[in-house]
Design an enzyme around this catalytic site. Structure first.
Site, PDB file in Angstrom:
ATOM      1  N   SER A   1       0.830  -1.196   0.000  1.00  0.00           N
ATOM      2  CA  SER A   1       0.000   0.000   0.000  1.00  0.00           C
ATOM      3  C   SER A   1       0.875   1.260   0.000  1.00  0.00           C
ATOM      4  O   SER A   1       1.685   1.438  -0.901  1.00  0.00           O
ATOM      5  CB  SER A   1      -0.967  -0.036   1.188  1.00  0.00           C
ATOM      6  OG  SER A   1      -1.929   0.978   1.098  1.00  0.00           O
TER       7      SER A   1
ATOM      8  N   ASP B   1      -9.740  -4.511  -5.229  1.00  0.00           N
ATOM      9  CA  ASP B   1      -9.023  -3.373  -4.645  1.00  0.00           C
ATOM     10  C   ASP B   1      -9.172  -2.191  -5.593  1.00  0.00           C
ATOM     11  O   ASP B   1      -8.931  -2.326  -6.804  1.00  0.00           O
ATOM     12  CB  ASP B   1      -7.547  -3.734  -4.459  1.00  0.00           C
ATOM     13  CG  ASP B   1      -6.714  -2.622  -3.839  1.00  0.00           C
ATOM     14  OD1 ASP B   1      -7.286  -1.585  -3.435  1.00  0.00           O
ATOM     15  OD2 ASP B   1      -5.485  -2.799  -3.761  1.00  0.00           O
TER      16      ASP B   1
ATOM     17  N   HIS C   1      -7.914  -5.009  -0.751  1.00  0.00           N
ATOM     18  CA  HIS C   1      -6.753  -4.247  -0.295  1.00  0.00           C
ATOM     19  C   HIS C   1      -6.415  -4.642   1.144  1.00  0.00           C
ATOM     20  O   HIS C   1      -7.290  -4.802   1.985  1.00  0.00           O
ATOM     21  CB  HIS C   1      -7.052  -2.750  -0.364  1.00  0.00           C
ATOM     22  CG  HIS C   1      -5.844  -1.901  -0.140  1.00  0.00           C
ATOM     23  ND1 HIS C   1      -4.932  -1.634  -1.148  1.00  0.00           N
ATOM     24  CD2 HIS C   1      -5.373  -1.281   0.965  1.00  0.00           C
ATOM     25  CE1 HIS C   1      -3.969  -0.874  -0.663  1.00  0.00           C
ATOM     26  NE2 HIS C   1      -4.208  -0.647   0.610  1.00  0.00           N
TER      27      HIS C   1
END
Length: 297
Positions: free
Chosen positions: A150, A239, A269
Protein backbone atom coordinates in the site's frame (compact mmCIF):
# COMPACT_ATOMS: atom_id res chain seq x y z
CA UNK A 1 -16.61 -12.39 -6.80
CA UNK A 2 -15.29 -11.89 -3.29
CA UNK A 3 -13.58 -14.92 -1.79
CA UNK A 4 -15.74 -16.66 0.86
CA UNK A 5 -13.13 -15.84 3.52
CA UNK A 6 -13.37 -12.15 2.61
CA UNK A 7 -17.15 -12.25 2.72
CA UNK A 8 -17.07 -13.87 6.15
CA UNK A 9 -14.69 -11.28 7.57
CA UNK A 10 -16.71 -8.43 6.09
CA UNK A 11 -19.95 -9.81 7.54
CA UNK A 12 -18.44 -10.18 11.00
CA UNK A 13 -16.68 -6.81 11.01
CA UNK A 14 -19.40 -4.47 9.79
CA UNK A 15 -18.71 -1.14 8.14
CA UNK A 16 -15.93 0.98 9.69
CA UNK A 17 -16.51 4.72 10.15
CA UNK A 18 -15.07 7.12 7.56
CA UNK A 19 -11.41 7.93 8.10
CA UNK A 20 -11.04 11.48 9.43
CA UNK A 21 -8.70 13.41 11.69
CA UNK A 22 -11.12 12.66 14.53
CA UNK A 23 -11.36 8.91 13.86
CA UNK A 24 -7.66 8.42 13.04
CA UNK A 25 -6.49 7.71 16.64
CA UNK A 26 -9.08 4.94 17.00
CA UNK A 27 -8.21 3.55 13.57
CA UNK A 28 -4.53 3.46 14.51
CA UNK A 29 -5.25 1.72 17.80
CA UNK A 30 -7.54 -0.77 16.09
CA UNK A 31 -4.91 -1.56 13.48
CA UNK A 32 -2.51 -2.56 16.24
CA UNK A 33 -5.06 -4.29 18.48
CA UNK A 34 -6.33 -6.63 15.76
CA UNK A 35 -2.89 -7.80 14.62
CA UNK A 36 -2.94 -11.09 16.51
CA UNK A 37 -6.39 -12.01 15.21
CA UNK A 38 -5.62 -10.83 11.68
CA UNK A 39 -2.07 -12.07 11.24
CA UNK A 40 -1.39 -14.65 13.94
CA UNK A 41 1.36 -14.85 16.56
CA UNK A 42 4.26 -14.78 14.12
CA UNK A 43 6.91 -17.27 13.03
CA UNK A 44 9.84 -17.97 15.40
CA UNK A 45 13.21 -16.81 14.03
CA UNK A 46 16.84 -17.09 15.05
CA UNK A 47 16.86 -13.48 16.24
CA UNK A 48 14.65 -10.40 16.29
CA UNK A 49 16.10 -7.12 17.52
CA UNK A 50 15.66 -3.37 17.48
CA UNK A 51 18.09 -0.71 16.35
CA UNK A 52 18.26 2.97 15.58
CA UNK A 53 19.18 3.45 11.93
CA UNK A 54 20.53 6.97 11.97
CA UNK A 55 17.75 7.92 14.37
CA UNK A 56 15.01 5.93 12.59
CA UNK A 57 13.66 2.96 14.59
CA UNK A 58 13.95 -0.37 12.81
CA UNK A 59 13.28 -4.00 13.67
CA UNK A 60 15.69 -6.60 12.32
CA UNK A 61 14.45 -10.14 11.59
CA UNK A 62 17.16 -12.77 11.13
CA UNK A 63 16.59 -16.34 9.95
CA UNK A 64 19.25 -18.86 10.92
CA UNK A 65 22.37 -18.67 8.75
CA UNK A 66 26.10 -19.38 8.93
CA UNK A 67 26.94 -16.71 6.35
CA UNK A 68 26.05 -13.05 5.77
CA UNK A 69 22.39 -12.67 4.91
CA UNK A 70 20.87 -10.80 1.99
CA UNK A 71 18.52 -8.02 3.07
CA UNK A 72 14.95 -7.00 2.34
CA UNK A 73 13.93 -3.57 3.58
CA UNK A 74 10.19 -3.72 4.35
CA UNK A 75 7.91 -0.68 4.50
CA UNK A 76 4.50 -1.17 6.10
CA UNK A 77 1.21 0.02 4.70
CA UNK A 78 -1.43 2.16 6.36
CA UNK A 79 -1.90 5.14 4.08
CA UNK A 80 1.22 6.90 5.43
CA UNK A 81 -0.93 7.60 8.50
CA UNK A 82 -1.26 4.24 10.27
CA UNK A 83 0.74 1.10 10.92
CA UNK A 84 3.99 0.44 12.73
CA UNK A 85 6.50 -2.28 13.50
CA UNK A 86 3.90 -4.28 15.43
CA UNK A 87 1.11 -4.27 12.83
CA UNK A 88 3.40 -5.97 10.32
CA UNK A 89 5.49 -8.07 12.71
CA UNK A 90 3.93 -11.46 11.82
CA UNK A 91 4.26 -10.67 8.12
CA UNK A 92 7.92 -9.70 8.41
CA UNK A 93 8.68 -12.81 10.45
CA UNK A 94 7.04 -15.08 7.88
CA UNK A 95 8.76 -13.31 4.99
CA UNK A 96 12.18 -13.68 6.63
CA UNK A 97 11.60 -17.36 7.38
CA UNK A 98 10.49 -18.20 3.84
CA UNK A 99 12.91 -16.01 1.91
CA UNK A 100 16.06 -16.78 3.87
CA UNK A 101 16.83 -13.07 3.87
CA UNK A 102 17.09 -10.69 6.77
CA UNK A 103 14.08 -8.39 6.85
CA UNK A 104 14.51 -4.85 8.11
CA UNK A 105 11.21 -3.16 8.98
CA UNK A 106 11.38 0.63 9.06
CA UNK A 107 9.26 2.60 11.54
CA UNK A 108 8.98 5.77 9.45
CA UNK A 109 7.17 8.83 10.78
CA UNK A 110 3.44 9.06 10.12
CA UNK A 111 1.21 11.75 8.66
CA UNK A 112 -0.53 14.09 9.29
CA UNK A 113 1.80 14.88 12.18
CA UNK A 114 4.76 14.35 9.86
CA UNK A 115 3.71 14.99 6.25
CA UNK A 116 5.76 14.51 3.08
CA UNK A 117 8.73 14.16 2.84
CA UNK A 118 9.20 12.84 6.38
CA UNK A 119 8.39 9.20 5.60
CA UNK A 120 10.54 8.85 2.50
CA UNK A 121 13.38 10.76 4.16
CA UNK A 122 13.26 8.27 7.06
CA UNK A 123 13.43 5.40 4.58
CA UNK A 124 16.47 6.93 2.89
CA UNK A 125 18.13 7.47 6.25
CA UNK A 126 17.57 3.86 7.28
CA UNK A 127 18.82 2.49 3.95
CA UNK A 128 21.94 4.67 4.09
CA UNK A 129 22.65 3.43 7.62
CA UNK A 130 22.18 -0.19 6.54
CA UNK A 131 24.62 0.17 3.67
CA UNK A 132 27.17 1.71 6.02
CA UNK A 133 27.00 -0.70 8.97
CA UNK A 134 25.15 -3.75 7.64
CA UNK A 135 28.27 -5.86 7.22
CA UNK A 136 29.05 -5.32 10.91
CA UNK A 137 25.78 -7.01 11.93
CA UNK A 138 25.99 -9.99 9.59
CA UNK A 139 24.27 -8.59 6.52
CA UNK A 140 25.35 -8.75 2.89
CA UNK A 141 24.29 -5.28 1.77
CA UNK A 142 25.43 -5.98 -1.79
CA UNK A 143 22.25 -8.10 -2.02
CA UNK A 144 19.49 -5.74 -0.90
CA UNK A 145 15.86 -5.55 -1.99
CA UNK A 146 13.05 -3.22 -1.00
CA UNK A 147 9.41 -4.14 -0.52
CA UNK A 148 6.21 -2.70 0.87
CA UNK A 149 2.45 -2.80 0.81
CA UNK A 150 0.00 0.00 0.00
CA UNK A 151 1.59 3.31 1.06
CA UNK A 152 4.70 1.32 1.94
CA UNK A 153 4.85 0.17 -1.67
CA UNK A 154 4.62 3.80 -2.79
CA UNK A 155 7.57 4.64 -0.53
CA UNK A 156 9.44 1.57 -1.77
CA UNK A 157 9.31 2.55 -5.42
CA UNK A 158 10.32 6.14 -4.64
CA UNK A 159 13.20 4.83 -2.53
CA UNK A 160 14.20 2.49 -5.38
CA UNK A 161 14.40 5.39 -7.80
CA UNK A 162 16.42 7.51 -5.36
CA UNK A 163 18.81 4.60 -4.75
CA UNK A 164 19.27 4.14 -8.51
CA UNK A 165 20.07 7.83 -8.87
CA UNK A 166 22.68 7.57 -6.09
CA UNK A 167 24.39 4.71 -7.92
CA UNK A 168 23.42 2.21 -5.22
CA UNK A 169 20.47 0.38 -6.82
CA UNK A 170 18.43 -2.27 -5.07
CA UNK A 171 18.59 -5.78 -6.48
CA UNK A 172 14.78 -6.06 -6.56
CA UNK A 173 11.58 -4.38 -5.49
CA UNK A 174 8.24 -5.87 -4.48
CA UNK A 175 5.12 -3.68 -4.51
CA UNK A 176 1.98 -5.12 -2.92
CA UNK A 177 -1.32 -3.33 -3.65
CA UNK A 178 0.67 -0.15 -4.28
CA UNK A 179 -0.60 3.39 -4.07
CA UNK A 180 0.75 5.17 -7.14
CA UNK A 181 -0.09 8.64 -8.48
CA UNK A 182 -2.84 10.73 -6.90
CA UNK A 183 -4.46 11.08 -10.33
CA UNK A 184 -4.53 7.33 -11.02
CA UNK A 185 -7.91 5.99 -12.06
CA UNK A 186 -9.51 3.83 -9.38
CA UNK A 187 -10.91 0.42 -10.16
CA UNK A 188 -14.70 0.24 -9.88
CA UNK A 189 -15.11 -2.49 -7.29
CA UNK A 190 -17.62 -3.23 -4.55
CA UNK A 191 -15.24 -4.02 -1.74
CA UNK A 192 -15.09 -4.06 2.07
CA UNK A 193 -11.46 -3.00 1.79
CA UNK A 194 -9.99 0.42 1.03
CA UNK A 195 -12.61 3.01 0.03
CA UNK A 196 -12.06 6.15 -2.08
CA UNK A 197 -12.82 8.37 0.92
CA UNK A 198 -10.13 6.70 2.97
CA UNK A 199 -7.60 6.98 0.17
CA UNK A 200 -8.41 10.68 -0.25
CA UNK A 201 -7.92 11.25 3.48
CA UNK A 202 -4.52 9.55 3.34
CA UNK A 203 -3.38 11.68 0.40
CA UNK A 204 -4.50 14.85 2.22
CA UNK A 205 -2.65 13.76 5.35
CA UNK A 206 0.61 12.90 3.60
CA UNK A 207 0.65 15.57 0.88
CA UNK A 208 -1.57 18.38 2.15
CA UNK A 209 -2.62 21.48 0.27
CA UNK A 210 0.36 23.36 -1.12
CA UNK A 211 2.43 20.24 -1.84
CA UNK A 212 3.03 19.43 -5.51
CA UNK A 213 1.60 15.93 -5.86
CA UNK A 214 2.82 15.69 -9.45
CA UNK A 215 6.50 15.53 -8.50
CA UNK A 216 8.19 12.12 -8.93
CA UNK A 217 8.50 11.57 -5.17
CA UNK A 218 4.70 11.59 -4.98
CA UNK A 219 3.78 10.52 -8.52
CA UNK A 220 6.31 7.75 -9.24
CA UNK A 221 5.05 7.02 -12.76
CA UNK A 222 6.09 10.53 -13.84
CA UNK A 223 9.73 9.70 -13.17
CA UNK A 224 12.29 8.12 -15.49
CA UNK A 225 11.75 4.43 -14.80
CA UNK A 226 14.68 3.12 -16.82
CA UNK A 227 17.13 1.15 -14.72
CA UNK A 228 14.85 0.44 -11.80
CA UNK A 229 15.28 -3.01 -10.25
CA UNK A 230 13.35 -6.13 -11.30
CA UNK A 231 9.87 -5.72 -9.89
CA UNK A 232 7.07 -7.94 -8.68
CA UNK A 233 3.72 -6.17 -8.35
CA UNK A 234 0.94 -7.95 -6.49
CA UNK A 235 -2.63 -6.68 -6.76
CA UNK A 236 -6.01 -7.79 -5.43
CA UNK A 237 -9.04 -8.28 -7.64
CA UNK A 238 -11.38 -6.27 -5.41
CA UNK A 239 -9.02 -3.37 -4.64
CA UNK A 240 -9.67 0.14 -5.93
CA UNK A 241 -5.89 0.32 -6.56
CA UNK A 242 -5.75 -2.78 -8.77
CA UNK A 243 -5.76 -1.01 -12.14
CA UNK A 244 -3.22 1.62 -11.10
CA UNK A 245 -0.86 -1.03 -9.74
CA UNK A 246 -1.10 -2.99 -12.96
CA UNK A 247 -0.57 0.20 -14.98
CA UNK A 248 2.60 0.95 -13.03
CA UNK A 249 3.91 -2.56 -13.72
CA UNK A 250 3.18 -1.99 -17.41
CA UNK A 251 5.01 1.35 -17.32
CA UNK A 252 8.03 -0.37 -15.79
CA UNK A 253 7.96 -3.02 -18.51
CA UNK A 254 7.74 -0.34 -21.20
CA UNK A 255 10.86 1.22 -19.68
CA UNK A 256 12.73 -2.08 -20.03
CA UNK A 257 12.46 -3.10 -16.38
CA UNK A 258 11.78 -6.81 -15.75
CA UNK A 259 8.31 -6.46 -14.23
CA UNK A 260 5.59 -8.98 -13.44
CA UNK A 261 2.10 -8.22 -12.12
CA UNK A 262 0.03 -10.90 -10.39
CA UNK A 263 -3.59 -10.40 -9.32
CA UNK A 264 -4.99 -12.42 -6.42
CA UNK A 265 -8.56 -13.33 -7.22
CA UNK A 266 -11.30 -12.62 -4.70
CA UNK A 267 -8.98 -10.56 -2.47
CA UNK A 268 -9.20 -7.01 -1.18
CA UNK A 269 -6.75 -4.25 -0.30
CA UNK A 270 -4.68 -5.13 2.76
CA UNK A 271 -5.09 -8.89 2.38
CA UNK A 272 -1.32 -9.46 2.31
CA UNK A 273 -0.66 -9.03 6.04
CA UNK A 274 -3.78 -10.91 7.15
CA UNK A 275 -2.12 -14.29 7.39
CA UNK A 276 -4.59 -15.69 9.91
CA UNK A 277 -7.64 -14.68 7.87
CA UNK A 278 -6.91 -15.41 4.23
CA UNK A 279 -5.26 -18.44 2.66
CA UNK A 280 -4.24 -16.15 -0.20
CA UNK A 281 -2.11 -14.08 2.15
CA UNK A 282 0.19 -16.99 2.92
CA UNK A 283 0.39 -17.90 -0.74
CA UNK A 284 1.23 -14.31 -1.66
CA UNK A 285 3.96 -14.07 0.96
CA UNK A 286 5.35 -17.39 -0.29
CA UNK A 287 5.42 -15.99 -3.82
CA UNK A 288 7.18 -12.84 -2.67
CA UNK A 289 9.67 -14.90 -0.67
CA UNK A 290 10.46 -17.11 -3.66
CA UNK A 291 10.94 -14.02 -5.82
CA UNK A 292 13.31 -12.46 -3.29
CA UNK A 293 15.24 -15.71 -2.85
CA UNK A 294 15.82 -15.83 -6.61
CA UNK A 295 16.70 -12.16 -7.03
CA UNK A 296 19.03 -12.06 -4.01
CA UNK A 297 20.85 -15.33 -4.71
Amino acid sequence: MLHPQVRAVAKAGGVPPPLTVETLPAARAGFVATTLAEAGPGTPLAAVSYASAGGVPIRLYLPASDSPLPVTVYLHGGGWAMGDLDTHDPLCRYLAALSGAAVVAVDYRLAPEHPFPAAIDDVDTAVTWLRRVGSEIGLDVSRMAIAGDSAGAHLATVAARRARDRGQPFAAQVLVCPITDHTAELSDVDSPGLLPQGLEFCWDAYAPEGVDRDQPDLAPSTADLVGLPPTLVITAEHDILRASGEAYAQALAEAGVPAVAVCYQGMIHGFFRRLARFDAARQAVAQVAANLRAELS
